[in-house]
Design an enzyme around this catalytic site. Structure first.
Site, short mmCIF file in Angstrom:
data_model
loop_
_atom_site.label_atom_id
_atom_site.label_comp_id
_atom_site.label_asym_id
_atom_site.label_seq_id
_atom_site.Cartn_x
_atom_site.Cartn_y
_atom_site.Cartn_z
N HIS A 38 -3.01 -12.58 70.05
CA HIS A 38 -1.61 -13.22 70.57
C HIS A 38 -0.78 -12.15 69.57
O HIS A 38 0.33 -12.19 69.46
CB HIS A 38 -1.94 -14.79 68.85
CG HIS A 38 -0.75 -15.25 68.29
ND1 HIS A 38 -0.45 -16.59 69.03
CD2 HIS A 38 0.86 -14.49 67.69
CE1 HIS A 38 0.53 -16.39 67.97
NE2 HIS A 38 1.21 -16.25 67.07
N GLU A 39 -1.33 -11.68 68.32
CA GLU A 39 -0.52 -11.20 67.27
C GLU A 39 -0.25 -9.70 67.93
O GLU A 39 0.78 -9.22 67.73
CB GLU A 39 -1.74 -10.15 66.28
CG GLU A 39 -1.66 -11.36 65.20
CD GLU A 39 -0.99 -12.71 65.30
OE1 GLU A 39 0.34 -12.07 64.40
OE2 GLU A 39 -0.86 -13.69 64.45
N ALA A 88 -2.93 -14.84 60.95
CA ALA A 88 -2.90 -13.69 61.02
C ALA A 88 -1.19 -12.87 61.01
O ALA A 88 -0.32 -13.83 61.40
CB ALA A 88 -3.37 -12.57 62.04
N MET A 89 -1.22 -11.72 60.59
CA MET A 89 0.18 -11.61 60.45
C MET A 89 1.08 -10.50 61.19
O MET A 89 -0.14 -9.10 60.91
CB MET A 89 1.43 -11.22 59.32
CG MET A 89 2.58 -10.70 58.79
SD MET A 89 3.27 -12.06 59.89
CE MET A 89 4.85 -11.11 60.29
N GLU A 90 1.86 -10.00 62.78
CA GLU A 90 2.33 -8.89 63.71
C GLU A 90 2.82 -7.64 62.99
O GLU A 90 3.32 -7.71 63.76
CB GLU A 90 2.40 -9.57 64.84
CG GLU A 90 3.76 -10.47 64.04
CD GLU A 90 4.20 -11.79 64.23
OE1 GLU A 90 3.65 -12.31 63.22
OE2 GLU A 90 5.44 -12.48 64.51
N GLU A 148 6.75 -17.08 68.59
CA GLU A 148 5.54 -17.57 68.64
C GLU A 148 5.30 -18.39 69.83
O GLU A 148 3.78 -18.32 70.01
CB GLU A 148 5.85 -18.77 67.24
CG GLU A 148 5.90 -18.13 65.97
CD GLU A 148 4.88 -17.11 65.56
OE1 GLU A 148 3.45 -16.92 65.75
OE2 GLU A 148 5.09 -16.02 64.62
N HIS A 179 2.86 -10.12 70.07
CA HIS A 179 4.16 -10.06 68.93
C HIS A 179 4.37 -8.34 69.44
O HIS A 179 5.53 -8.80 68.48
CB HIS A 179 3.47 -10.11 67.78
CG HIS A 179 3.84 -11.67 67.42
ND1 HIS A 179 5.12 -12.42 67.80
CD2 HIS A 179 2.63 -13.11 66.88
CE1 HIS A 179 4.35 -14.33 67.97
NE2 HIS A 179 3.41 -13.87 66.69
N GLU A 227 6.20 -12.83 55.94
CA GLU A 227 7.37 -14.09 56.72
C GLU A 227 6.96 -15.28 56.28
O GLU A 227 6.09 -15.86 55.56
CB GLU A 227 6.34 -13.74 57.48
CG GLU A 227 7.25 -14.37 59.02
CD GLU A 227 7.08 -14.95 59.87
OE1 GLU A 227 5.37 -14.89 60.76
OE2 GLU A 227 8.02 -14.84 61.12
#
Ligand code: ZN
Length: 852
Positions: free
Chosen positions: A308-309, A275-277, A331, A312, A131
């Site tokens: 949070h992830e 982190a990344m979803e 977000e 998403h 991203e």
């Protein structure tokens, strides 16, 4: 490089003529364990349709070499069609088949396919991070979020490895020293959400099962992975507990079964963000695997990121923004849901305190920069997008969603979300789509609300004005709003007085709508004048809280007597904003911390007080008082450390604060004693991370030798050990150490992202400003080259990290202004970073004046 910075217009034009059916991506990662190999083979076959046969378009690809390009059976000459960032495609047919074979580069910067070699066992680990637009560093694609497609990945990797992808693997075939992993077809997803994680990762598996309302059963295989050398520290049970609690919560509230099959959570090295979803394959920074004691705030923070992830998966992955203008949609929502679900579903009950005190501080800071922007931003291109992962998009957006929930009500909010997921599943949306759903369920017109909150920038300050009669009763309490744009706020006003034990407790809470410049709180008239008036009690809205004179006196005398932890967190946040705004002297803020932080029960708040007190000392205190402030903080740290309960989180937090403040000979001797075991504090375990913090204190003071640091690295020859040693060496107060750190970052691009950060952090140790004073001019000289030559991730770190923030003089400000004036046409994203650094500096100068 032409074409690297894809614009919104180009993306829109491309989406008008292209529909993507699917990708088949083959990656050969067998070269990864060979340090001499810098690239891997990437073969991408894309089937897509064009609504304008005969037209031209392009695919994105950042690769050192393209071997072949085949469009509809025609071989195209890579030298002619590939410019380093794009492959030009002419004469499209209605139905197209494109195959691109390329050599793509292993990344050292965390962008694309990152490669990391573990110093502990020599094992190699890979993972992707994309991203907003780095999938094109790994395979050729149409890199924009609204061209969703299904993907089938085939990955060839060393035989001893495991490979993870968004989809579950369907077959594994041994081929000599290698193994070929065939993955199933993904759901339709955006390019930036695809992921590959490969290496000899340690894995813990589990399973989630849920009976759905229609009687069917949802099965989700779970996995959590980390590097093998971290396995001994991996508390997968706790991670998976939060995971299951989150899956329960989101299924209850969203009423849309998790659509991506399995759910892997991979903790990976040298990760640039939290982190990344990636659907089904979430990646996290591995610092969330705690190898030494951390406070409860760290566990709470990690749980927040996990949730949070997970939010998403629905908001961001199932339904995705059309273009990066609406990045905030996903977000803000995930940020809000992270805290909301934490309170509802987990044991972490301090989430709103953390949100009020820490998360919002990020938003307030960002929203006062000259570069601030409305929550719905104007994102012209990818560089704009990259810089917009900021305090507005996340924290202000989430604060405003919290206010929206107060405005439309919880039920309408979740019902709106449910309809939105069903209507737009696997599609792309803009803000209006969400507002439509919420208007439908709440029956409210959200146009003016959205205009006031989403389409304007800046933060309002709310100040109470109190007049009293001779009896000490309130004749009028008004809330005065200022700011460039005045907004409607739903707020609570809290009235506090001392009880018989002297504690400051809430005696009244009045909820009301505030709009315009001045709103009278009619319900307050006739009540006794309280010791403290707290506007925005309970943190319903997004604003800076101000105080009337009486309230401020009450807080100076007894901030710590406030019994409610959320009220206290709000007050701490408010006095920090007053300090930053130069409305109270930095030394007064430091005094409040010294007198009341010791009583602060919330560990997360305490740790942010430590951070802010350091900021007050280094940036906002008048130069002539700085040494005195430093002395007071160090003595305070030692006093509180001695007073803290043995083995408590508070003890650890104060010990860490001591390492950041110690500077007298006695204090440094104690630090060394703790390291060498000749001094001890009951209950304080000197574990590896704390050891490095102690070494950093000694190094910054010039009390550590290179051999000693090397010996410590021998004891802790790990990735973290290397980072800490690098930071300590750069922190040594010698011209040579500063020059070496500067050169390591600036003169070569060999360092991985994690060590760039460590060098910059060590270089910046604030104690000896004289040693870095000579770098102001070189900094401005190198800006444009750095921006042009480095990846944006690294360039952002250098531009922000090497800005001479501790050279708080008018001369530095003038040099900054001179650069800005002479570089009107520099990249807008670069100018934005410099403008923000300039604003921080100007603020520091104002605050120092206020403190003088
Ligand atoms: Zn997010």
């Amino acid at each position: 490089m032409p074409g690297k910075n894809l614009s919104r217009d180009e993306a829109r034009e491309r989406a008008e003529i292209i529909e993507v059916d699917g990708y088949r991506v083959q990656l050969d990662l067998t070269s990864a364990t060979d340090p001499a190999a810098s690239t891997f083979r990437s073969t991408t076959a894309i089937t897509f349709r064009s609504t304008a046969p005969g037209a031209s378009t392009f695919v994105d690809l950042l690769a050192p070499a393209v071997r072949s390009v085949t469009l509809n059976g025609r071989e195209l000459d890579p030298a002619k069609v590939f410019d380093g960032a794009r492959v030009q495609l002419d004469e499209l047919a209605a139905e197209n088949e494109l195959t691109v074979v390329a050599d793509c580069a292993y990344s050292r910067t965390g962008e694309g396919l990152h490669r990391f070699v573990d110093p502990v066992d020599g094992e190699t680990y890979l993972y992707t991070h994309y991203e907003p637009a780095d999938a094109r560093r790994v395979f050729a694609n149409f890199e924009q979020p609204d061209l969703k497609a299904r993907y089938v990945f085939t990955v060839t990797a060393p035989a001893a490895w495991d490979v993870y992808n968004n989809a579950e693997h369907t077959a594994v075939e041994d081929r000599g020293d290698a193994r070929v992993w065939q993955f199933g077809e993904t759901q339709p997803i955006s390019t930036y959400l695809t992921a590959v994680v490969a290496g000899p990762y340690h894995v813990v598996r589990d399973h989630y099962r849920r009976e759905l309302t229609d009687g069917s059963v949802l099965e989700i295989p779970l996995a959590a992975t980390c590097r093998r050398s971290l396995a001994q520290y991996f508390d997968a049970d706790e991670i998976l507990t939060v995971t299951k609690q989150g899956l329960d919560f989101f299924h209850e509230e969203f009423d849309f079964p998790y659509p991506f099959g399995k759910y892997d959570q991979c903790f990976v090295p040298e990760y640039n963000i939290g982190a990344m979803e990636n659907p089904g394959c979430v990646t996290f920074r591995e610092e969330f695997v705690f190898r030494s004691k951390v406070t409860e705030a760290a566990y709470e923070g990690r749980a927040n990121v996990i949730l949070h992830e997970m939010a998403h998966m629905w908001f961001g992955d199932l339904v995705t923004m059309k273009w990066w203008d609406d990045l905030w949609l996903k977000e803000s929502f995930a940020d809000f849901m992270g805290s909301f679900s934490q309170i509802e579903a987990t044991k972490y009950q301090a989430a709103w305190i953390t949100f009020a005190n820490r998360r919002k501080a990020w938003a307030y800071r960002q929203d006062q920069f000259p570069t601030t922007h409305p929550i719905t931003a104007d994102i012209r291109d990818l560089e704009d997008a990259k810089l917009n992962f900021d305090g507005i998009t996340y924290a202000k957006g989430a604060s405003v969603l919290k206010q929206l929930v107060a405005y439309v009500g919880r039920d309408a909010f979740f019902e709106g979300a449910r309809r939105y997921f069903k209507k737009h599943a696997f599609g792309n949306t803009v803000l209006a789509d969400l507002l439509d759903a919420l208007e439908e369920t709440s029956g409210r017109d959200l146009t003016s609300w959205a205009a006031a909150w989403l389409q304007t920038s800046g933060v309002n300050a709310l100040t109470p004005e109190v007049t009293t009669d001779t009896e000490g009763r309130i004749t009028e309490l008004a809330v005065v709003q200022d700011g460039r744009v005045l907004r409607p706020h739903r707020i609570a006003v809290g009235l506090y007085d001392r009880d018989t034990d002297g504690a400051l407790v809430r005696t009244d809470r009045i909820e009301l709508d505030v709009a315009g410049e001045r709103t009278v709180v009619t319900a307050a008239a006739g009540r006794p004048r309280p010791a403290l008036v707290l506007v925005n009690d309970d943190d319903l809205t997004y604003c800076k809280i101000r105080f009337d004179a009486v309230s401020l006196t009450t807080l100076r005398d007894g901030l710590g007597d406030l019994t409610d932890p959320l009220s206290r967190a709000l007050v701490w946040s408010a006095v920090w904003n007053l300090t930053r705004d130069g409305l109270i002297p930095a030394r007064d803020y430091i005094d409040l911390v010294l007198r009341f932080a010791g009583e602060e029960s919330d560990i997360g708040v305490l740790q942010s007080l430590h951070l802010q007190a350091k900021g007050a000392r280094d940036l906002y205190a008048a130069p002539e008082w700085r040494a005195e402030g430093a002395r007071l903080l160090a003595e305070g740290a030692l006093r509180e450390l001695r007073a803290a309960a043995p083995g408590s989180d508070h003890q650890l937090a104060w010990a860490r604060f001591l390492t950041e403040t110690a500077h007298s000979a006695d204090q440094l001797q104690l630090v060394r004693g703790l390291l060498e075991g000749t001094a001890r504090m009951d209950g304080l375990e000197i574990d590896q991370e704390l050891r490095w913090a102690l070494w950093l204190a000694l190094a910054s003071a010039g009390e550590a030798r290179g051999e000693e640091l090397a010996a410590e690295l021998e004891l802790d020859n790990t990735a973290s050990g290397k980072r800490h040693e690098t930071e300590c060496l750069a922190a040594l107060p010698t011209p040579g150490a500063k020059a070496a750190a500067w050169s390591a970052v600036v003169d070569s691009d060999e360092l991985p992202n994690a060590l760039v950060e460590a060098q910059i952090s060590g270089f910046n140790q604030a104690g000896r400003r004289d040693l870095t004073a000579g770098y102001v001019e070189p900094y401005f000289e190198l800006l444009e080259d750095i921006w042009a030559q480095r990846t944006i991730e690294i360039a952002m770190r250098i531009v922000g990290g090497f800005f001479p923030r501790y050279q708080t003089t008018q001369a530095t400000l003038d040099a900054t202004d001179a650069w800005l004036a002479a570089h009107e046409s520099a990249a807008p994203a670069l100018r934005r970073l410099v403008l923000e650094c300039r604003d921080d500096l100007a603020r520091a100068l104002r605050a120092q004046k206020a403190d003088g």
